[in-house]
Motif scaffolding. Sequence first.
Motif, PDB file in Angstrom:
ATOM      1  N   LEU B  97       0.633  -1.545  -0.034  1.00 21.48           N
ATOM      2  CA  LEU B  97       0.092   0.102  -0.339  1.00 21.48           C
ATOM      3  C   LEU B  97       0.833   1.247   0.169  1.00 21.48           C
ATOM      4  O   LEU B  97       2.142   1.591   0.332  1.00 21.48           O
ATOM      5  N   LYS B  98       0.509   2.796  -1.204  1.00 20.25           N
ATOM      6  CA  LYS B  98       0.934   3.529  -1.045  1.00 20.25           C
ATOM      7  C   LYS B  98       1.422   4.187   0.453  1.00 20.25           C
ATOM      8  O   LYS B  98       2.387   5.083   0.851  1.00 20.25           O
ATOM      9  N   GLU B  99       0.207   4.468   1.213  1.00 24.36           N
ATOM     10  CA  GLU B  99      -0.015   5.338   2.258  1.00 24.36           C
ATOM     11  C   GLU B  99      -0.290   4.298   3.634  1.00 24.36           C
ATOM     12  O   GLU B  99      -1.046   4.894   4.594  1.00 24.36           O
ATOM     13  N   CYS B 100       0.398   3.457   3.800  1.00 17.98           N
ATOM     14  CA  CYS B 100       0.164   2.478   5.143  1.00 17.98           C
ATOM     15  C   CYS B 100       1.375   3.213   5.966  1.00 17.98           C
ATOM     16  O   CYS B 100       2.685   2.922   6.203  1.00 17.98           O
ATOM     17  N   ASN B 101       0.460   3.315   7.169  1.00 19.79           N
ATOM     18  CA  ASN B 101       1.563   4.235   8.262  1.00 19.79           C
ATOM     19  C   ASN B 101       0.524   3.620   9.707  1.00 19.79           C
ATOM     20  O   ASN B 101      -0.536   3.226   9.420  1.00 19.79           O
ATOM     21  N   SER B 102       0.571   4.119  10.798  1.00 22.50           N
ATOM     22  CA  SER B 102       0.463   3.767  12.613  1.00 22.50           C
ATOM     23  C   SER B 102      -0.972   3.902  12.502  1.00 22.50           C
ATOM     24  O   SER B 102      -2.227   3.564  12.871  1.00 22.50           O
ATOM     25  N   LYS B 103      -1.115   5.475  11.638  1.00 23.93           N
ATOM     26  CA  LYS B 103      -3.034   6.134  11.986  1.00 23.93           C
ATOM     27  C   LYS B 103      -3.141   5.371  10.655  1.00 23.93           C
ATOM     28  O   LYS B 103      -4.539   5.152  10.324  1.00 23.93           O
ATOM     29  N   HIS B 104      -2.832   4.327   9.783  1.00 22.16           N
ATOM     30  CA  HIS B 104      -3.892   4.457   8.835  1.00 22.16           C
ATOM     31  C   HIS B 104      -2.718   3.155   7.567  1.00 22.16           C
ATOM     32  O   HIS B 104      -2.522   2.851   6.993  1.00 22.16           O
ATOM     33  N   PRO B 105      -3.108   1.627   8.918  1.00 16.94           N
ATOM     34  CA  PRO B 105      -2.450   0.880   8.400  1.00 16.94           C
ATOM     35  C   PRO B 105      -3.189  -0.333   8.095  1.00 16.94           C
ATOM     36  O   PRO B 105      -3.987  -0.900   7.473  1.00 16.94           O
ATOM     37  N   CYS B 106      -2.033  -0.760   6.928  1.00 19.52           N
ATOM     38  CA  CYS B 106      -2.646  -2.722   6.374  1.00 19.52           C
ATOM     39  C   CYS B 106      -3.098  -3.407   7.729  1.00 19.52           C
ATOM     40  O   CYS B 106      -2.520  -3.388   8.365  1.00 19.52           O
ATOM     41  N   PRO B 107      -3.337  -4.763   6.669  1.00 19.94           N
ATOM     42  CA  PRO B 107      -3.439  -5.758   8.031  1.00 19.94           C
ATOM     43  C   PRO B 107      -2.638  -6.261   8.491  1.00 19.94           C
ATOM     44  O   PRO B 107      -2.749  -6.550   9.408  1.00 19.94           O
ATOM     45  N   VAL B 108      -1.218  -6.429   8.111  1.00 17.95           N
ATOM     46  CA  VAL B 108      -0.702  -6.706   8.459  1.00 17.95           C
ATOM     47  C   VAL B 108       0.829  -5.977   9.044  1.00 17.95           C
ATOM     48  O   VAL B 108       2.026  -6.249   9.558  1.00 17.95           O
ATOM     49  N   HIS B 109       0.377  -4.362   9.238  1.00 15.01           N
ATOM     50  CA  HIS B 109       1.125  -3.414   9.788  1.00 15.01           C
ATOM     51  C   HIS B 109       1.558  -3.306  10.865  1.00 15.01           C
ATOM     52  O   HIS B 109       3.171  -4.118  11.196  1.00 15.01           O
ATOM     53  N   ASP B 110       1.138  -3.555  11.752  1.00 16.42           N
ATOM     54  CA  ASP B 110       1.179  -4.008  13.572  1.00 16.42           C
ATOM     55  C   ASP B 110       2.239  -4.829  13.568  1.00 16.42           C
ATOM     56  O   ASP B 110       2.974  -5.275  14.478  1.00 16.42           O
ATOM     57  N   HIS B 111       1.989  -6.332  12.631  1.00 17.95           N
ATOM     58  CA  HIS B 111       2.659  -7.941  12.826  1.00 17.95           C
ATOM     59  C   HIS B 111       4.150  -7.123  12.265  1.00 17.95           C
ATOM     60  O   HIS B 111       5.172  -8.011  12.809  1.00 17.95           O
ATOM     61  N   PHE B 112       4.310  -6.219  11.516  1.00 14.05           N
ATOM     62  CA  PHE B 112       5.647  -6.333  10.673  1.00 14.05           C
ATOM     63  C   PHE B 112       6.551  -5.387  11.325  1.00 14.05           C
ATOM     64  O   PHE B 112       7.860  -5.595  11.079  1.00 14.05           O
ATOM     65  N   VAL B 113       5.531  -4.453  12.324  1.00 15.58           N
ATOM     66  CA  VAL B 113       6.356  -3.186  13.190  1.00 15.58           C
ATOM     67  C   VAL B 113       7.876  -3.575  13.431  1.00 15.58           C
ATOM     68  O   VAL B 113       9.013  -3.461  13.287  1.00 15.58           O
ATOM     69  N   SER B 114       7.533  -4.785  14.578  1.00 20.39           N
ATOM     70  CA  SER B 114       8.799  -5.200  15.751  1.00 20.39           C
ATOM     71  C   SER B 114       9.917  -6.173  14.131  1.00 20.39           C
ATOM     72  O   SER B 114      11.281  -5.641  14.696  1.00 20.39           O
ATOM     73  N   ILE B 115       9.305  -6.601  13.260  1.00 24.81           N
ATOM     74  CA  ILE B 115      10.274  -6.994  12.644  1.00 24.81           C
ATOM     75  C   ILE B 115      11.138  -6.421  11.864  1.00 24.81           C
ATOM     76  O   ILE B 115      12.191  -6.504  11.860  1.00 24.81           O
ATOM     77  N   ARG B 116      10.542  -5.392  10.802  1.00 25.71           N
ATOM     78  CA  ARG B 116      11.100  -4.466  10.427  1.00 25.71           C
ATOM     79  C   ARG B 116      12.569  -3.837  11.548  1.00 25.71           C
ATOM     80  O   ARG B 116      12.818  -3.525  10.511  1.00 25.71           O
ATOM     81  N   ASP B 117      11.592  -3.206  12.910  1.00 25.70           N
ATOM     82  CA  ASP B 117      12.465  -2.742  13.217  1.00 25.70           C
ATOM     83  C   ASP B 117      13.729  -3.067  13.207  1.00 25.70           C
ATOM     84  O   ASP B 117      15.117  -2.584  13.618  1.00 25.70           O
ATOM     85  N   ASP B 118      13.436  -4.633  13.957  1.00 25.18           N
ATOM     86  CA  ASP B 118      14.726  -5.292  13.847  1.00 25.18           C
ATOM     87  C   ASP B 118      15.492  -4.874  12.745  1.00 25.18           C
ATOM     88  O   ASP B 118      17.126  -5.516  13.432  1.00 25.18           O
ATOM     89  N   LEU B 119      15.288  -6.017  12.075  1.00 29.97           N
ATOM     90  CA  LEU B 119      16.336  -5.318  10.929  1.00 29.97           C
ATOM     91  C   LEU B 119      17.069  -5.042  10.480  1.00 29.97           C
ATOM     92  O   LEU B 119      17.618  -4.398  10.398  1.00 29.97           O
ATOM     93  N   LYS B 120      16.080  -3.534  10.471  1.00 30.68           N
ATOM     94  CA  LYS B 120      16.991  -1.738  10.332  1.00 30.68           C
ATOM     95  C   LYS B 120      17.616  -1.853  11.443  1.00 30.68           C
ATOM     96  O   LYS B 120      18.368  -1.653  10.888  1.00 30.68           O
ATOM     97  N   LYS B 121      17.571  -2.119  12.373  1.00 33.91           N
ATOM     98  CA  LYS B 121      18.828  -2.259  13.851  1.00 33.91           C
ATOM     99  C   LYS B 121      19.782  -2.638  13.606  1.00 33.91           C
ATOM    100  O   LYS B 121      20.703  -2.187  12.681  1.00 33.91           O
ATOM    101  N   MET B 122      19.783  -4.396  12.956  1.00 35.20           N
ATOM    102  CA  MET B 122      20.445  -4.877  12.939  1.00 35.20           C
ATOM    103  C   MET B 122      21.352  -3.945  11.164  1.00 35.20           C
ATOM    104  O   MET B 122      22.836  -4.323  11.848  1.00 35.20           O
ATOM    105  N   LEU B 123      20.410  -4.039  10.637  1.00 31.31           N
ATOM    106  CA  LEU B 123      21.270  -3.157   8.996  1.00 31.31           C
ATOM    107  C   LEU B 123      21.712  -2.490   9.175  1.00 31.31           C
ATOM    108  O   LEU B 123      23.464  -1.820   8.587  1.00 31.31           O
ATOM    109  N   SER B 124      21.346  -1.217  10.387  1.00 27.64           N
ATOM    110  CA  SER B 124      22.646   0.088  10.562  1.00 27.64           C
ATOM    111  C   SER B 124      23.344  -0.116  11.342  1.00 27.64           C
ATOM    112  O   SER B 124      24.479   0.617  11.797  1.00 27.64           O
TER     113      SER B 124
END
Lengths: 144, 144
Positions: B97-124
């Motif tokens: 989705l183009k406009e997916c964020n915590s205010k306007h989340p897609c069905p998996v948004h919240d489920h992905f948040v921590s995984i994506r954050d961990d990935l980002k943290k690891m990569l950076s």
Amino acid sequence: MFSKACEYGIRATLFVAEQSAKGKRTGVKEIAKQTDSPEAFTAKILQTLVKSQILVSVKGPSGGFEIDKASLDKITLMNLVKAIDGDNIYNGCGLGLKECNSKHPCPVHDHFVSIRDDLKKMLSSTTLSQLINDLENGYTVLKR
Amino acid sequence: MFSKACEYGIRATLFVAEQSAKGKRTGVKEIAKQTDSPEAFTAKILQTLVKSQILVSVKGPSGGFEIDKASLDKITLMNLVKAIDGDNIYNGCGLGLKECNSKHPCPVHDHFVSIRDDLKKMLSSTTLSQLINDLENGYTVLKR
DNA sequence: AATATTTCGGACAAATATATCCTTTATTAA
DNA sequence: TTAATAAAGGATATATTTGTCCGAAATATT
């Protein structure tokens, strides 16, 4: 992360699931419209999902796609992803090596382990029921 | 997860980094061989990495690629991934989705948040220095 | 039985990613 | 200054993914 086919497939399945929960059957045209996806391409993906026995299709007038209500809390995101993208997402090596594992790891193997495990855990524990619950509330959306 | 280009790019960079740490400069031919990657394609990716100022190239005899030693513990996996695949990996929506964020989340948004954050943290937080350390030990490998 | 509707399946088209090749440019060394 | 070497850059080829189109098969309605 996922292929376009998989993104469309998940969105389509959620819409079908939502409708099925209400006892409604729905066709490609409506599915594509409500998920903002290309119609013909979505049709192909729906075929795949039918072959994988995730969706049920009915031909002819008032036909369309539906999901057995009983399977709404059996089918997980993992089932969808595997059916469409295969299992590379959690089996493959981060750097594309053929024989990467804990005995013979690529440079990022250990760094990816927990992330991949978390992803796998999330995908295999998240059911359609859970996801359509938020959809019905209007908390989540399938397009835009 | 990553594109082929990114996989080759990371492997190539790690090999160059390893050589640079030893004070050696290395060319496309050797890089491709040691990382089991297609030579011409690798050359293209190396060009990208030079333009992104991650690698330094030198033309002519005894030329090749190297990395400034000082930057070995400044350059992270995130820098490589962004240079080659862009930042879609941690900005994009799981369902496209183009406009997916915590205010306007897609069905998996919240489920992905921590995984994506961990990935980002690891990569950076993972630097080239850290990665080549395991390579030099022989604990990790760049091919097979 | 005829017709309309809807999925199925195959062929085809377009876009993107992957990969190669060849000429040009810069640089080193003889 | 010439020759050899190696990266840069452009053109091109191949594969995969994304996407469309259309006739066939199934089925409900009239």
